[in-house]
Motif scaffolding. Structure first.
Motif, PDB file in Angstrom:
ATOM      1  N   LYS A 309       0.631  -0.859  -0.235  1.00 27.09           N
ATOM      2  CA  LYS A 309      -0.408   0.326   0.043  1.00 27.09           C
ATOM      3  C   LYS A 309       0.828   1.004  -0.050  1.00 27.09           C
ATOM      4  N   ILE A 310       1.950   1.297  -0.250  1.00 31.69           N
ATOM      5  CA  ILE A 310       2.544   2.828   0.294  1.00 31.69           C
ATOM      6  C   ILE A 310       3.245   2.608  -1.453  1.00 31.69           C
ATOM      7  N   ASP A 311       3.502   4.365  -1.631  1.00 29.03           N
ATOM      8  CA  ASP A 311       3.387   4.783  -2.800  1.00 29.03           C
ATOM      9  C   ASP A 311       4.741   4.248  -2.727  1.00 29.03           C
ATOM     10  N   GLY A 312       4.898   4.007  -4.632  1.00 30.11           N
ATOM     11  CA  GLY A 312       6.617   3.773  -5.133  1.00 30.11           C
ATOM     12  C   GLY A 312       7.310   2.627  -4.439  1.00 30.11           C
ATOM     13  N   VAL A 313       7.012   1.755  -3.494  1.00 33.34           N
ATOM     14  CA  VAL A 313       7.570   0.640  -2.340  1.00 33.34           C
ATOM     15  C   VAL A 313       7.232  -0.633  -3.470  1.00 33.34           C
ATOM     16  N   LYS A 314       8.367  -1.531  -3.657  1.00 33.44           N
ATOM     17  CA  LYS A 314       7.712  -2.678  -4.774  1.00 33.44           C
ATOM     18  C   LYS A 314       8.278  -3.994  -3.616  1.00 33.44           C
ATOM     19  N   VAL A 315       7.761  -5.115  -3.976  1.00 33.44           N
ATOM     20  CA  VAL A 315       8.009  -6.078  -2.777  1.00 33.44           C
ATOM     21  C   VAL A 315       7.045  -7.672  -3.326  1.00 33.44           C
ATOM     22  N   THR A 316       8.101  -7.901  -3.483  1.00 36.42           N
ATOM     23  CA  THR A 316       7.222  -9.809  -3.995  1.00 36.42           C
ATOM     24  C   THR A 316       7.573 -10.462  -2.858  1.00 36.42           C
ATOM     25  N   LYS A 317       5.922 -11.263  -2.578  1.00 37.40           N
ATOM     26  CA  LYS A 317       6.165 -12.073  -1.331  1.00 37.40           C
ATOM     27  C   LYS A 317       6.921 -13.017  -0.857  1.00 37.40           C
ATOM     28  N   PRO A 318       7.424 -12.865   0.487  1.00 35.09           N
ATOM     29  CA  PRO A 318       8.302 -14.203   0.857  1.00 35.09           C
ATOM     30  C   PRO A 318       7.450 -15.467   1.277  1.00 35.09           C
ATOM     31  N   GLU A 319       8.630 -16.389   0.622  1.00 35.47           N
ATOM     32  CA  GLU A 319       7.580 -17.770   1.309  1.00 35.47           C
ATOM     33  C   GLU A 319       7.907 -18.316   2.379  1.00 35.47           C
ATOM     34  N   GLY A 320       8.858 -17.723   3.046  1.00 30.35           N
ATOM     35  CA  GLY A 320       9.080 -18.608   3.988  1.00 30.35           C
ATOM     36  C   GLY A 320      10.507 -17.464   5.187  1.00 30.35           C
ATOM     37  N   ALA A 321      11.294 -17.926   5.766  1.00 29.77           N
ATOM     38  CA  ALA A 321      11.842 -17.257   7.638  1.00 29.77           C
ATOM     39  C   ALA A 321      10.951 -16.333   7.435  1.00 29.77           C
ATOM     40  N   PHE A 322      11.872 -15.037   8.139  1.00 27.33           N
ATOM     41  CA  PHE A 322      11.111 -13.537   8.519  1.00 27.33           C
ATOM     42  C   PHE A 322      11.688 -13.031   7.377  1.00 27.33           C
ATOM     43  N   TYR A 323      11.844 -12.832   6.660  1.00 26.18           N
ATOM     44  CA  TYR A 323      12.348 -11.451   6.481  1.00 26.18           C
ATOM     45  C   TYR A 323      12.058 -11.294   4.733  1.00 26.18           C
ATOM     46  N   VAL A 324      11.795  -9.987   3.959  1.00 29.03           N
ATOM     47  CA  VAL A 324      11.470  -9.591   3.517  1.00 29.03           C
ATOM     48  C   VAL A 324      12.534  -8.324   2.344  1.00 29.03           C
ATOM     49  N   MET A 325      12.354  -8.380   1.199  1.00 33.40           N
ATOM     50  CA  MET A 325      13.421  -7.836   0.967  1.00 33.40           C
ATOM     51  C   MET A 325      12.778  -6.525  -0.186  1.00 33.40           C
ATOM     52  N   VAL A 326      13.100  -5.127   0.019  1.00 28.77           N
ATOM     53  CA  VAL A 326      11.841  -4.589  -0.398  1.00 28.77           C
ATOM     54  C   VAL A 326      12.722  -3.174  -1.274  1.00 28.77           C
ATOM     55  N   THR A 327      12.461  -2.963  -2.819  1.00 20.73           N
ATOM     56  CA  THR A 327      12.652  -1.721  -3.193  1.00 20.73           C
ATOM     57  C   THR A 327      11.800  -0.671  -2.361  1.00 20.73           C
ATOM     58  N   LEU A 328      13.435   0.070  -2.977  1.00 23.77           N
ATOM     59  CA  LEU A 328      12.547   1.532  -2.147  1.00 23.77           C
ATOM     60  C   LEU A 328      12.030   2.752  -2.738  1.00 23.77           C
ATOM     61  N   PRO A 329      10.710   3.749  -2.953  1.00 26.98           N
ATOM     62  CA  PRO A 329      12.050   5.102  -3.700  1.00 26.98           C
ATOM     63  C   PRO A 329      12.352   6.129  -3.331  1.00 26.98           C
ATOM     64  N   VAL A 330      13.435   5.299  -3.061  1.00 24.56           N
ATOM     65  CA  VAL A 330      14.894   6.292  -2.270  1.00 24.56           C
ATOM     66  C   VAL A 330      16.422   6.352  -3.098  1.00 24.56           C
ATOM     67  N   ASP A 331      16.999   7.546  -2.810  1.00 26.46           N
ATOM     68  CA  ASP A 331      18.218   7.357  -4.187  1.00 26.46           C
ATOM     69  C   ASP A 331      19.145   6.431  -3.158  1.00 26.46           C
ATOM     70  N   ASP A 332      19.383   6.382  -1.650  1.00 22.71           N
ATOM     71  CA  ASP A 332      20.280   5.181  -1.474  1.00 22.71           C
ATOM     72  C   ASP A 332      19.847   4.556  -0.363  1.00 22.71           C
ATOM     73  N   SER A 333      19.696   3.609   0.107  1.00 23.76           N
ATOM     74  CA  SER A 333      18.832   2.920   1.102  1.00 23.76           C
ATOM     75  C   SER A 333      19.965   3.435   2.430  1.00 23.76           C
ATOM     76  N   GLU A 334      20.949   2.927   2.590  1.00 19.94           N
ATOM     77  CA  GLU A 334      21.649   3.330   3.728  1.00 19.94           C
ATOM     78  C   GLU A 334      21.371   4.454   4.291  1.00 19.94           C
ATOM     79  N   LYS A 335      21.299   5.623   3.236  1.00 19.82           N
ATOM     80  CA  LYS A 335      21.486   7.191   3.048  1.00 19.82           C
ATOM     81  C   LYS A 335      20.162   6.979   3.515  1.00 19.82           C
ATOM     82  N   PHE A 336      19.383   6.650   3.731  1.00 20.26           N
ATOM     83  CA  PHE A 336      17.779   6.459   4.505  1.00 20.26           C
ATOM     84  C   PHE A 336      17.890   5.984   5.428  1.00 20.26           C
ATOM     85  N   ALA A 337      18.038   5.070   5.894  1.00 17.13           N
ATOM     86  CA  ALA A 337      18.342   4.548   7.242  1.00 17.13           C
ATOM     87  C   ALA A 337      18.760   5.094   7.857  1.00 17.13           C
ATOM     88  N   ILE A 338      20.055   5.338   6.871  1.00 12.78           N
ATOM     89  CA  ILE A 338      20.918   5.994   8.803  1.00 12.78           C
ATOM     90  C   ILE A 338      20.024   7.908   8.843  1.00 12.78           C
TER      91      ILE A 338
END
Ligand SMILES: Cc1ncc(COP(=O)(O)O)c(C=O)c1O
Length: 400
Positions: A309-338
């Motif tokens: 539901k979040i604008d610009g976010v891309k995600v495929t449904k994970p099938e196991g474990a407890f992780y999901v990889m997400v593509t965010l509408p940002v220039d640099d995910s490390e910069k964003f996380a900091i």
């Protein structure tokens, strides 16, 4: 005095890199939602502590270097009952977590400069072992839009050289949450047979697969038995990361007697933790696993629906474990996380993500991706998603 090049070359894990920013955020009074920690939040079953309390141990002696016989027999039964896998106690060596199992397995297979084949993105801690042992990594890419499933066989074959010694699989995947199909495992098994390679199958999340699918173990194929080495752990299966109990599982006798030399060199695994682990394997059955799986599956659904539901976010449904990889509408995910930790809050609350670049070998790959962990209760997941959404809007306003 010098620090070895091998250790100097080890990079800080992408999970740990952000800790100083998180500590500072907490020091400034912010509440941080942890979308970054691969540590189950569910309680360790009481059976673990009960078995230790009732063990009657008065002196903590070294245990057998192979691991306690009772634990190995209990694991053997667990494999048969839950996965119809045949591994007897001589085909199981207990280690200090899956981590020591990995270190011992890699040390046994690789000489300096040998090459390992791995699907990227992959669990970043593997890199520490690769650097330590001077193993060269040849990564083939799996793609977000294909749910991080394996690429075509030709792409994998193209990465094999005369120095390749093994293929490393993580199934279910960290950081991807991907569960490989039987067909995919057969492709890997066939390649391993044809090129005389080991398959190191890291299955520490095997019990966490969703949508009524069971994650197939590489150990399910008798035709690849000589090639296959399984990495096992109780950390995720029984919410017991601190117990530090894992295992190396293989039918290859030559390999097992070689790797046993390393088990002997480190003498023994914690005897008390082995007693607790035996209690878990002996008492907890299908109902326990089903209950845990249902909790994580529900969280997976909540997070997947929320992210979509979040604008610009891309995600495929994970099938196991407890992780999901997400593509965010940002220039640099490390910069964003900091930035989320150091410069943003939503009523005094923020969220901690794991930038995905550290899961890739290829430079600049994963620059817009983050790994999100759902070891959080449902209401916290919802709150953290709300903060993430607001953070994305604010960050992109500032970076226009
Ligand atoms: C893919 C994978 N393998 C192995 C491990 C090591 O786990 P442990 O040493 O706790 O058994 C982890 C831990 O997060 C992991 O994610």
């Amino acid at each position: 005095m010098n620090i070895s090049k091998r250790v100097n070359n080890i990079k800080v894990s992408p999970v740990r890199k952000l800790i100083p920013y998180q500590e500072e955020a907490v020091r400034c009074g912010k509440k941080v939602y942890h979308f970054n920690i691969g540590q189950p939040d569910l309680p360790t079953p009481p059976e673990f502590f009960e078995f230790i309390a009732n063990s009657g141990e008065t002196t903590l002696k070294y245990a057998h270097s192979k691991g306690n016989l009772g634990l190995r027999q209990a694991m053997s039964r667990f494999y048969k009952e839950n996965f119809n896998l045949d591994f007897n106690e001589e085909e199981i060596l207990i280690t200090c977590g899956g981590s020591e199992a990995l270190l011992f397995v890699l040390s046994t297979i690789f000489d300096v400069g040998d090459e390992i084949l791995v699907s990227e993105p992959y669990y970043a801690n593997y890199n520490s072992f690769f650097e330590m042992l001077e193993i060269k990594v040849n990564a083939f890419q799996s793609k977000a839009e294909e749910g991080f499933h394996l690429p075509a066989k030709e792409e994998i074959l193209a990465k094999i050289t005369p120095n390749t010694k093994a293929i490393l699989l993580t199934n279910p995947g960290n950081p991807t949450g991907t569960v490989y199909t039987e067909e995919e495992l057969k492709v890997i098994g066939d390649i391993a047979k044809e090129y005389n390679l080991f398959v190191i199958s890291d299955e520490v999340y095997r019990l966490l697969s969703y949508d009524n699918k069971i994650a197939t173990s590489m150990g399910a194929f008798p035709e690849y038995a000589e090639n296959t080495v399984i990495i096992e752990s109780i950390s995720k299966t029984y919410s017991a990361c601190g117990a530090r109990i894992g295992a190396i599982v293989s039918k290859n006798k030559e390999f097992m007697s070689a790797v046993y030399k390393l088990c002997q060199a480190r003498l023994s695994v914690s005897s008390l933790d082995m007693i607790g682990a035996e209690g878990l394997y002996n008492t907890l059955r299908k109902e326990y696993f089903d209950k845990n799986r249902a909790i994580y599956e529900n969280r997976r659904d909540v997070i997947f629906e929320g992210l979509q539901k979040i604008d610009g976010v891309k995600v495929t449904k994970p099938e196991g474990a407890f992780y999901v990889m997400v593509t965010l509408p940002v220039d640099d995910s490390e910069k964003f996380a900091i930035w989320l930790l150091s410069s943003f809050d939503c009523d005094g609350e923020t969220v901690m993500l794991t930038p995905a670049q550290g899961f890739y070998k290829t430079p600049d790959a994963g620059k817009q991706q983050v790994r999100i962990t759902y070891c959080l209760e449902e209401d916290k997941i919802k709150k953290a998603l709300n903060i993430l959404e607001k953070g994305l809007i604010e960050y992109n306003k500032l970076n226009k």
